[in-house]
Scaffold this active site. Structure first.
Site, PDB file in Angstrom:
ATOM      1  CB  CYS A  26      -0.878  -0.239   1.016  1.00  0.00           C
ATOM      2  SG  CYS A  26      -0.415  -0.026   2.322  1.00  0.00           S
ATOM      3  CB  ALA A  27       0.527   4.884   0.700  1.00  0.00           C
TER       4      ALA A  27
END
Length: 455
Positions: A26-27
């Site tokens: 993810c980020a």
């Protein structure tokens, strides 16, 4: 930082590439599904350059690298374990499935609700912020409530809640493995203009019609959550069942046709009314607790929320919060916000007191992240590692949670906590005071409790 070297050491510390079932990111974090987590060398991973923390949650082993760094590490790590760099996981749909198989049934249920509601949050946040803006206009008489501008902004703010079943129908069908457009159609049926719109309804009562000898109220489901979730789940099962028996040559015509007819009748005659009763029951129970024990409930929920986050069950709260929005305001979100920012306050205390260089490097960015509503770096990278700061954060969260309930602070949306929640809080001043109480309370509690510093 040598990203390839970190990736190579990470593969070894994870027990080899054969131990990695699926990988994506993810980020801020690598998200891995591991075959046997007992083979993981946790201490080695935590000492790797760039690693801000590692933990197991929701069927995944997650390693925090931070924004930007995680992409570079994954670019090297992905090919080493057989994952596709461009698309995240080699088979992105399978990563979620693999993670769910590692969860217990309750955690799996919570994750399913999260997957449904997270994509919808931007629409609800936008509507909530518009409601907050309208509230300011009305309170300070900036704009005449009878003007065209106010009327249009009121339309903009209420639209997301009026068509909420359509948004949920689309998202839920994707999660349940059905056709998302059929899910949206079912949401449309439940909000059809022929049905009386209960959004803002006062004393009007719906008409009734006779169908197959049964009495059906012509009442819509605008702004509701549970009825459409139940309906779309049934729709997905019906659609899958029909596809197994209907020949491929007529599947495109017959399956959607029968799915909509069967599920439509079930929605308006059985599941919809039952789901409305269930949703109203949950809301009534929470409102009773809120009105009866008030600040005490805030103390308990604010103190326990971060512990609930560790289990992954908090992902299921979006559905409850969406129901509350239709019943006068989301009073749960400010409590969750207090627990989140308190994690930041405890992490700041660790930053000032620790002599461990790596912990100090992690603590300050993790605290800032918590103040913005993202708590994983603070919880797993710092506070839970030393345990007592996590308890200090729980104390701060309890104090802040009790205060927001005492002052009647509510939110006009879901999803935003920390500093961003100022935009959707019905009383930004009292929310700000609670914010300070939670952060300072957690900071002082952490310093008073202390912790054993690692050599």
């Amino acid at each position: 930082m040598n990203h390839r070297e970190v990736a190579e050491k990470l593969v070894q510390a994870l027990g080899g590439k054969e131990n990695v079932i699926s990988a994506t990111h993810c980020a801020t974090r690598l998200r891995l599904v591991i075959d046997d987590e007992s083979k993981i060398d946790q201490s080695t991973i935590e000492e790797l350059d760039g690693v801000k923390g590692a933990f197991s949650s929701s069927g995944q082993y997650q390693i925090i690298f931070g924004t930007g760094t995680v992409n570079k590490v994954y670019a090297e790590f992905g090919p080493m374990v057989g994952a596709n760099v461009e698309g995240g996981d080699e088979k992105p749909a399978n990563h979620s499935d693999a993670a769910k198989r590692k969860m217990n049934p309750f955690a799996r249920f919570a994750r399913t609700l999260s997957n449904i509601f997270v994509p919808i949050i931007p629409a609800i946040v936008a509507a909530g912020m518009l409601m907050g803006l309208l509230g300011l206009f009305k309170t300070y008489e900036i704009v005449d409530a009878t003007s065209g501008l106010y009327t249009m902004l009121d339309m903009f703010s209420s639209a997301a809640f009026i068509i909420l079943p359509i948004l949920i129908g689309f998202s839920a069908a994707k999660e349940f493995g059905g056709n998302p457009y059929l899910g949206a159609v079912l949401g449309g049926i439940m909000t059809h203009p022929a049905l009386l719109n209960p959004w803002g309804l006062s004393n009007a009562s719906p008409e009734s019609i006779q169908v197959f000898g049964l009495n059906v109220e012509m009442l819509g489901y605008q702004g509701t959550v549970i009825p459409v979730l139940l309906v779309v789940y049934i729709m997905s099962k019906i659609e899958k069942g029909l596809r197994k028996v209907i020949p491929n040559v007529v599947d495109l015509l017959v399956t959607p046709f029968l799915t909509v007819i069967f599920t439509g009748f079930i929605a308006l005659m059985v599941v919809g009314p039952a789901g409305r009763i269930l949703g109203e029951g949950i809301t009534t129970t929470l409102n009773f607790l809120y009105d009866t024990v008030g600040p005490i409930a805030g103390l308990i929920f604010g103190g326990l929320y971060s512990t609930i986050v560790l289990t992954g069950v908090h992902h299921s709260f979006h559905a409850i919060e969406a129901e509350l929005l239709n019943a006068g305001g989301n009073y749960l979100l400010p409590i969750w916000a207090m627990a989140n920012v308190a994690q930041g306050g405890a992490t700041v205390a660790v930053f000032f007191r620790t002599k461990n260089k790596k912990t100090k490097e992690i603590a300050l960015p993790a605290a800032v992240s918590a103040f913005l509503g993202i708590t994983e770096p603070a919880i797993f990278g710092v506070n839970l590692k030393y345990r007592r700061p996590f308890i200090g954060a729980a104390i701060g969260g309890a104090l802040g949670g009790g205060y927001v309930v005492l002052m009647g602070v509510k939110a006009n949306g879901i999803g935003l906590t920390g500093i961003p929640m100022f935009a959707i809080a019905n009383n930004p001043l009292q929310y700000g005071i609670a914010f300070i109480i939670a952060v300072v309370g957690a900071f002082l509690a952490t310093l008073l409790l202390g912790w054993k510093e690692e050599k």
